[in-house]
Design a protein around this motif. Structure first.
Motif, PDB file in Angstrom:
ATOM      1  N   GLU A  56       0.825  -1.211   0.000  1.00  0.00           N
ATOM      2  CA  GLU A  56       0.000   0.000   0.000  1.00  0.00           C
ATOM      3  C   GLU A  56       0.857   1.258   0.000  1.00  0.00           C
ATOM      4  N   HIS A  57       1.973   1.235   0.698  1.00  0.00           N
ATOM      5  CA  HIS A  57       2.817   2.432   0.823  1.00  0.00           C
ATOM      6  C   HIS A  57       4.104   2.337   0.007  1.00  0.00           C
ATOM      7  N   ASN A  58       4.217   1.296  -0.828  1.00  0.00           N
ATOM      8  CA  ASN A  58       5.393   1.117  -1.684  1.00  0.00           C
ATOM      9  C   ASN A  58       6.691   1.097  -0.862  1.00  0.00           C
ATOM     10  N   ILE A  59       6.684   0.308   0.194  1.00  0.00           N
ATOM     11  CA  ILE A  59       7.833   0.179   1.095  1.00  0.00           C
ATOM     12  C   ILE A  59       8.367  -1.240   1.001  1.00  0.00           C
ATOM     13  N   SER A  60       9.687  -1.377   0.977  1.00  0.00           N
ATOM     14  CA  SER A  60      10.314  -2.689   0.868  1.00  0.00           C
ATOM     15  C   SER A  60      10.214  -3.453   2.190  1.00  0.00           C
ATOM     16  N   VAL A  61      10.411  -4.765   2.107  1.00  0.00           N
ATOM     17  CA  VAL A  61      10.373  -5.628   3.288  1.00  0.00           C
ATOM     18  C   VAL A  61      11.634  -6.491   3.296  1.00  0.00           C
ATOM     19  N   MET A  62      12.327  -6.493   4.435  1.00  0.00           N
ATOM     20  CA  MET A  62      13.509  -7.341   4.633  1.00  0.00           C
ATOM     21  C   MET A  62      13.327  -8.108   5.935  1.00  0.00           C
ATOM     22  N   PHE A  63      13.696  -9.377   5.947  1.00  0.00           N
ATOM     23  CA  PHE A  63      13.433 -10.176   7.138  1.00  0.00           C
ATOM     24  C   PHE A  63      14.441 -11.298   7.277  1.00  0.00           C
ATOM     25  N   ASP A  64      14.530 -11.824   8.494  1.00  0.00           N
ATOM     26  CA  ASP A  64      15.294 -13.034   8.802  1.00  0.00           C
ATOM     27  C   ASP A  64      14.320 -14.181   9.013  1.00  0.00           C
ATOM     28  N   LEU A  65      14.783 -15.389   8.765  1.00  0.00           N
ATOM     29  CA  LEU A  65      14.027 -16.600   9.074  1.00  0.00           C
ATOM     30  C   LEU A  65      14.734 -17.334  10.198  1.00  0.00           C
ATOM     31  N   TYR A  66      14.014 -17.576  11.296  1.00  0.00           N
ATOM     32  CA  TYR A  66      14.596 -18.295  12.430  1.00  0.00           C
ATOM     33  C   TYR A  66      13.952 -19.668  12.518  1.00  0.00           C
ATOM     34  N   SER A  67      14.703 -20.679  12.103  1.00  0.00           N
ATOM     35  CA  SER A  67      14.146 -22.026  12.133  1.00  0.00           C
ATOM     36  C   SER A  67      15.259 -23.035  11.924  1.00  0.00           C
ATOM     37  N   SER A  68      15.040 -24.239  12.454  1.00  0.00           N
ATOM     38  CA  SER A  68      15.972 -25.329  12.183  1.00  0.00           C
ATOM     39  C   SER A  68      15.640 -26.005  10.863  1.00  0.00           C
ATOM     40  N   ASN A  69      14.462 -25.686  10.321  1.00  0.00           N
ATOM     41  CA  ASN A  69      14.035 -26.265   9.037  1.00  0.00           C
ATOM     42  C   ASN A  69      13.891 -25.123   8.023  1.00  0.00           C
ATOM     43  N   GLN A  70      15.038 -24.643   7.552  1.00  0.00           N
ATOM     44  CA  GLN A  70      15.042 -23.482   6.660  1.00  0.00           C
ATOM     45  C   GLN A  70      14.320 -23.768   5.327  1.00  0.00           C
TER      46      GLN A  70
ATOM     47  N   LEU B 247      16.975 -11.780   2.473  1.00  0.00           N
ATOM     48  CA  LEU B 247      18.191 -11.828   3.277  1.00  0.00           C
ATOM     49  C   LEU B 247      18.626 -13.241   3.672  1.00  0.00           C
ATOM     50  N   PRO B 248      17.710 -14.189   4.030  1.00  0.00           N
ATOM     51  CA  PRO B 248      18.150 -15.512   4.504  1.00  0.00           C
ATOM     52  C   PRO B 248      19.028 -16.213   3.477  1.00  0.00           C
ATOM     53  N   PRO B 249      20.217 -16.690   3.875  1.00  0.00           N
ATOM     54  CA  PRO B 249      21.153 -17.271   2.901  1.00  0.00           C
ATOM     55  C   PRO B 249      20.955 -18.762   2.629  1.00  0.00           C
ATOM     56  N   ALA B 250      20.217 -19.474   3.502  1.00  0.00           N
ATOM     57  CA  ALA B 250      20.209 -20.944   3.461  1.00  0.00           C
ATOM     58  C   ALA B 250      19.714 -21.493   2.123  1.00  0.00           C
ATOM     59  N   GLU B 251      18.617 -20.998   1.617  1.00  0.00           N
ATOM     60  CA  GLU B 251      18.000 -21.521   0.390  1.00  0.00           C
ATOM     61  C   GLU B 251      18.002 -20.471  -0.720  1.00  0.00           C
ATOM     62  N   ARG B 252      19.065 -19.687  -0.798  1.00  0.00           N
ATOM     63  CA  ARG B 252      19.088 -18.559  -1.723  1.00  0.00           C
ATOM     64  C   ARG B 252      18.937 -18.989  -3.189  1.00  0.00           C
ATOM     65  N   GLU B 253      19.639 -20.039  -3.590  1.00  0.00           N
ATOM     66  CA  GLU B 253      19.581 -20.473  -4.993  1.00  0.00           C
ATOM     67  C   GLU B 253      18.171 -20.900  -5.375  1.00  0.00           C
ATOM     68  N   ALA B 254      17.504 -21.607  -4.464  1.00  0.00           N
ATOM     69  CA  ALA B 254      16.129 -22.036  -4.744  1.00  0.00           C
ATOM     70  C   ALA B 254      15.194 -20.833  -4.840  1.00  0.00           C
ATOM     71  N   VAL B 255      15.411 -19.834  -3.996  1.00  0.00           N
ATOM     72  CA  VAL B 255      14.576 -18.637  -4.027  1.00  0.00           C
ATOM     73  C   VAL B 255      14.795 -17.864  -5.326  1.00  0.00           C
ATOM     74  N   ILE B 256      16.039 -17.762  -5.786  1.00  0.00           N
ATOM     75  CA  ILE B 256      16.332 -17.060  -7.036  1.00  0.00           C
ATOM     76  C   ILE B 256      15.626 -17.755  -8.198  1.00  0.00           C
ATOM     77  N   SER B 257      15.583 -19.077  -8.144  1.00  0.00           N
ATOM     78  CA  SER B 257      14.917 -19.829  -9.202  1.00  0.00           C
ATOM     79  C   SER B 257      13.401 -19.659  -9.151  1.00  0.00           C
ATOM     80  N   THR B 258      12.839 -19.673  -7.930  1.00  0.00           N
ATOM     81  CA  THR B 258      11.385 -19.583  -7.783  1.00  0.00           C
ATOM     82  C   THR B 258      10.874 -18.163  -7.940  1.00  0.00           C
ATOM     83  N   ALA B 259      11.610 -17.194  -7.381  1.00  0.00           N
ATOM     84  CA  ALA B 259      11.168 -15.790  -7.403  1.00  0.00           C
ATOM     85  C   ALA B 259      12.336 -14.908  -7.853  1.00  0.00           C
TER      86      ALA B 259
END
Length: 535
Positions: A342-356, A380-392
């Motif tokens: 709604e306000h054209n603001i970016s979102v950055m976050f961490d994922l805290y989990s043992s099952n990334q 930002l989360p680095p664990a599954e970065r390649e999969a995220v780049i492929s999906t999104a």
């Protein structure tokens, strides 16, 4: 009133030695040693207080560590600041009274209670330094970084202190009985003076510049946690009013696979910011996978903010905002995405989990399903970065480590103390976006602004948005002229004092106090010489 019982003498003597009525007749063999101890304790306490003030930017880390270990939220850092300030004030005042004793030629007979208190003060500071080194060693790089902001002014202050203390040194030089003693005093004073006068040659600050970079953008750390409970919709709405360009948050996954916002992720992860102890006591030690979204929605996520007042800001809020803060709930990631879109603001976050992997899949699905512009997602989360780049592929990839592989257009997000100001400038020249976290204090924001940082993650967006310029900026040539002028003036003043002391010693040598003139010496030149040499 006699000279030896003047008000100034009585107060100085009484507060330092507890001899209120008359000077001590005892000759203390270790008076000079205790004066040295008081001097060192004062310098040590001043350095410790400086470290505490510098670390004030990261006070939330200390309080959070205290909570994880003691399970009780207390502003531990403020307690540390208060105790440190008391110790520093006490040691410095004691040193001033000692200097008064010297100036008045009174005996340095330190009272035993002062000795005990100084000892405990030094022990407290020692434990503090050891505690930082063992439990919070990542804070040490902040100290040299802070000197880039304060170094020029500390040097000016050191020159002033040297000028004020020089008469005592000159007097010790003239009353010294041997050529060896005079040589030691002269060499020590010249060495210290040279170090202070010339230290600007080693001072490097990004704020010594001619052209100011663009002001860094602001990213709301869990929203605006000084104005509203962290990671609540009220907090993120408050950060919008600060003009933030991005929200920074933390995402966890519920039992029914709903991504929600919550920072704490250890055992009893809900106990700090919700009323889970009263509402769902059987879920107190559960992980996020054991709690449904419906159960999470029953918890209050705002009352803790009013009760603990973590940033001492609740009293500044209007009554309607305090009431709203007390009624906050845990928001879902989808709610935040809708607000950001709604306000054209970016979102950055961490994922805290043992099952990334699973958490990444659920989070990406929620983001893609929200319809938000993918370019507003700072991944930002680095664990599954390649999969995220492929999906999104539309997500902006943000890296949390500085490497030589960073190239034009990349985004870096690191703790402010992990990058030197020189490295920040180098990355910006390569057109790498650099975000530093967590930056709350004006001096630090000013320093990073001068260094050219792209943005900062902050708890105090409402304060930093008001800054139109860094706290200080100075052209290199202007600074060089300033420190040379200050050094020259100090040198001329001390030269005049040295000549005056010489004439005073030759034409009108000191004979001591009335007690000394009656052959009951309180402080003779012979006694004064080794003390001043030591001091």
């Amino acid at each position: 009133m006699s000279q030896e019982n003047s008000c100034c003498r009585v107060c100085s003597r009484g507060l330092y030695s507890c001899h209120w009525r008359e000077p001590s007749e005892n000759k203390r063999k270790h008076a000079c040693c205790w004066f040295s101890v008081v001097t060192l304790a004062s310098l040590l306490s001043l350095c410790w207080m400086y470290i505490c003030l510098v670390a004030f930017n990261d006070r939330e880390d200390v309080n959070w560590q205290g909570f994880t270990k003691l399970k009780r939220w207390v502003n531990w850092f403020m307690v540390l600041i208060i105790v440190s300030a008391v110790i520093t004030s006490y040691c410095v005042l004691l040193l001033l009274f000692a200097l008064f004793q010297v100036a008045l030629k009174e005996p340095l007979d330190l009272h035993w209670l002062h000795k005990i208190l100084v000892f405990f003060g030094v022990m407290f500071i020692t434990f503090g330094v050891v505690g930082i080194s063992l439990q919070w060693k990542q804070e040490w790089p902040t100290v040299p970084l802070s000197l880039q902001a304060t170094g020029p002014f500390l040097q000016f202050g050191a020159v002033g202190a040297l000028t004020l203390l020089s008469p005592l040194v000159f007097r010790s030089f003239y009353v010294a009985e041997t050529a060896w003693s005079r040589a030691v005093i002269a060499l020590a004073f010249v060495a210290v003076s040279a170090a202070i006068f010339l230290c600007p040659l080693a001072i490097q600050s990004p704020c010594l510049l001619s052209e100011l970079p663009v002001k860094p953008e602001l990213i709301g750390h869990r929203g605006a946690p000084m104005l509203a409970p962290e990671n609540t919709m009220m907090s993120f709405n408050s950060s919008i009013a600060c003009g933030v360009t991005a929200f920074e948050t933390d995402v966890q996954i519920s039992k029914d696979k709903i991504p929600f916002l919550m920072h704490d992720n250890h055992s009893e992860f809900l106990s700090r910011t919700t009323n889970v102890k009263e509402k769902l006591p059987d879920k107190l030690s559960s992980s996020s996978y054991n709690i449904t979204w419906e159960e999470l929605q029953t918890l209050n996520a705002g009352e803790w903010f009013l009760k603990t007042d973590p940033f001492h800001s609740v009293s500044q809020l209007p009554e309607d905002e305090r009431k709203a803060a007390g009624n906050q709930t845990i928001p879902s990631l989808r709610e935040l995405l809708d607000l950001a879109q709604e306000h054209n603001i970016s979102v950055m976050f961490d994922l805290y989990s043992s099952n990334q992997k699973d958490d990444t899949n659920h989070t990406v699905s929620t983001i893609l399903g929200s319809g938000i512009n993918p370019r507003l997602i700072l991944w930002l989360p680095p664990a599954e970065r390649e999969a995220v780049i492929s999906t999104a592929p539309g997500f902006i990839q943000v890296y949390n480590k500085d490497t030589d592989r960073l190239k034009k257009g990349d985004h870096l997000n690191v703790k402010y103390s992990n990058l030197s100001t020189k490295r920040i400038s180098e990355l910006r020249q390569k057109n790498v976006s650099v975000n530093l976290w967590v930056v709350n204090e004006r001096w630090l924001f000013s320093l990073l602004w001068c260094a050219g940082a792209s943005s900062v993650t902050t708890n105090s967006c409402h304060l930093l948005k008001e800054m139109d310029r860094p706290d200080w900026v100075m052209a290199p040539l202007t600074y060089r002229i300033a420190w040379i002028v200050v050094d020259v003036l100090s040198f001329l003043i001390m030269t005049g004092l040295f000549i005056w002391q010489r004439r005073t010693h030759v034409l009108c040598p000191r004979r001591g106090t009335e007690t000394q003139r009656n052959n009951t010496p309180a402080w003779s030149d012979k006694e004064l010489s080794p003390f001043l040499t030591t001091g």
